[in-house]
Design a protein around this motif. Structure first.
Motif, mmCIF file in Angstrom:
data_model
loop_
_atom_site.group_PDB
_atom_site.id
_atom_site.type_symbol
_atom_site.label_atom_id
_atom_site.label_comp_id
_atom_site.label_asym_id
_atom_site.label_seq_id
_atom_site.Cartn_x
_atom_site.Cartn_y
_atom_site.Cartn_z
ATOM 1 N N GLY A 35 15.683 77.482 40.010
ATOM 2 C CA GLY A 35 16.069 77.348 41.415
ATOM 3 C C GLY A 35 17.446 77.931 41.649
ATOM 4 O O GLY A 35 17.951 78.712 40.845
ATOM 5 N N TYR A 36 18.084 77.501 42.731
ATOM 6 C CA TYR A 36 19.424 78.004 43.034
ATOM 7 C C TYR A 36 20.150 77.029 43.959
ATOM 8 O O TYR A 36 19.515 76.229 44.646
ATOM 9 C CB TYR A 36 19.365 79.415 43.628
ATOM 10 N N CYS A 45 19.525 76.766 47.844
ATOM 11 C CA CYS A 45 18.156 76.421 48.235
ATOM 12 C C CYS A 45 18.214 75.286 49.264
ATOM 13 O O CYS A 45 18.852 74.263 49.017
ATOM 14 C CB CYS A 45 17.384 75.983 46.990
ATOM 15 N N CYS A 61 14.838 72.739 45.936
ATOM 16 C CA CYS A 61 15.680 72.473 44.759
ATOM 17 C C CYS A 61 16.375 71.120 44.814
ATOM 18 O O CYS A 61 16.277 70.336 43.859
ATOM 19 C CB CYS A 61 16.689 73.601 44.552
ATOM 20 N N THR A 103 19.391 78.816 37.140
ATOM 21 C CA THR A 103 19.596 79.513 38.404
ATOM 22 C C THR A 103 18.871 80.847 38.418
ATOM 23 O O THR A 103 18.805 81.546 37.410
ATOM 24 C CB THR A 103 21.091 79.739 38.709
ATOM 25 N N ASP A 110 19.856 82.818 40.908
ATOM 26 C CA ASP A 110 20.822 83.474 41.795
ATOM 27 C C ASP A 110 22.200 83.517 41.129
ATOM 28 O O ASP A 110 23.160 82.930 41.626
ATOM 29 C CB ASP A 110 20.883 82.713 43.126
ATOM 30 N N TYR A 168 10.662 84.889 40.694
ATOM 31 C CA TYR A 168 11.704 84.785 41.705
ATOM 32 C C TYR A 168 11.978 86.157 42.297
ATOM 33 O O TYR A 168 11.721 87.175 41.671
ATOM 34 C CB TYR A 168 12.978 84.135 41.141
ATOM 35 N N ALA A 175 18.104 84.273 51.052
ATOM 36 C CA ALA A 175 17.353 83.213 50.379
ATOM 37 C C ALA A 175 16.647 83.827 49.172
ATOM 38 O O ALA A 175 16.506 85.048 49.067
ATOM 39 C CB ALA A 175 16.333 82.606 51.333
ATOM 40 N N ASP A 183 13.082 83.536 46.924
ATOM 41 C CA ASP A 183 11.756 82.975 46.666
ATOM 42 C C ASP A 183 11.714 82.654 45.176
ATOM 43 O O ASP A 183 12.228 83.436 44.362
ATOM 44 C CB ASP A 183 10.660 83.987 46.990
ATOM 45 N N HIS A 184 11.138 81.521 44.814
ATOM 46 C CA HIS A 184 11.060 81.191 43.391
ATOM 47 C C HIS A 184 9.947 80.192 43.114
ATOM 48 O O HIS A 184 9.516 79.450 43.992
ATOM 49 C CB HIS A 184 12.394 80.633 42.879
ATOM 50 N N GLY A 198 8.222 76.912 41.999
ATOM 51 C CA GLY A 198 8.658 75.525 42.163
ATOM 52 C C GLY A 198 8.131 74.595 41.081
ATOM 53 O O GLY A 198 8.215 73.385 41.215
#
Length: 195
Positions: free
Chosen positions: A69-70, A73, A77, A103, A105, A146, A158, A160-161, A163
């Motif tokens: 995630g990041y 988010c 996240c 991460t 990002d 992602y 943003a 996309d990743h 989940g």
């Protein structure tokens, strides 16, 4: 295209999806893994927010959750990290279990930003970062997806990743995707089976 042709293509597409799903199931079965199939959680090497290196070898010894995630988010996240924290609290502070927040990002998620963000969650959640190449390699190791979206008018963007929360056993092997959409006590009960 005739209706019969469309129906045939739909059936073939569903059959192909079934093969992909059954292949993912086989990959998750540990020792029964299909010959020649790559493992989920294959070798990776990233940096913690403290600057130490963390690789797939660090998964051995206790069960781990892994989540990509990041920090920017907006919902998935923080919600997922809060659910993990609640499950860990239900297990108790002495439970030997860990979680990795990788991460996707690294441009914005500096070690300091990642450390500050994770300070709101259970301390057993370790933030991991790295170069673009290292993050991509880790994502490939976990079959995670992602993608950076185009920037908006203000220059923000943003990501996309995937989940999925990956549950890894004490040997570092993939068990399956952990369902956090239930009471924390139920998640903790499932996790306790691997402690």
């Amino acid at each position: 295209m005739t209706a019969a042709t469309r129906s045939l293509l739909l059936i073939l597409g569903l059959f192909g999806l079934g093969l992909v799903i059954s292949g993912a199931y086989v990959l998750s079965r540990g020792p029964e893994r299909a010959a020649g199939a790559a493992a989920i959680g294959a070798p990776f090497d990233l940096a913690t927010t403290q600057g130490a290196r963390f690789s797939d070898a660090g998964l051995k010894g206790e069960p781990h959750l892994v989540f990509f995630g990041y920090t920017h988010c907006p919902d998935v996240c923080p919600t997922t990290l809060a659910q993990i924290s609640s499950a860990f609290a239900a297990l108790g502070k002495d439970a030997k279990i860990g979680a990795l927040f990788v991460t996707v990002d690294p441009e914005r998620d500096t070690p300091e930003a990642l450390r500050d963000y994770l300070s709101s969650f259970d301390p057993r959640i370790v933030g991991l970062t790295g170069t673009d190449g290292e993050i991509r390699a880790a994502a490939r190791a976990f079959r995670a997806y992602y993608r950076k979206n185009p920037p908006d008018a203000s220059g923000g963007y943003a990501m996309d990743h995937t989940g999925v929360v990956y549950l890894m056993d004490r040997e570092g092997r993939f068990i399956g995707a952990l369902n956090l959409e239930r009471p924390a006590a139920d998640v903790a009960k499932e996790l306790s089976a691997y402690l």
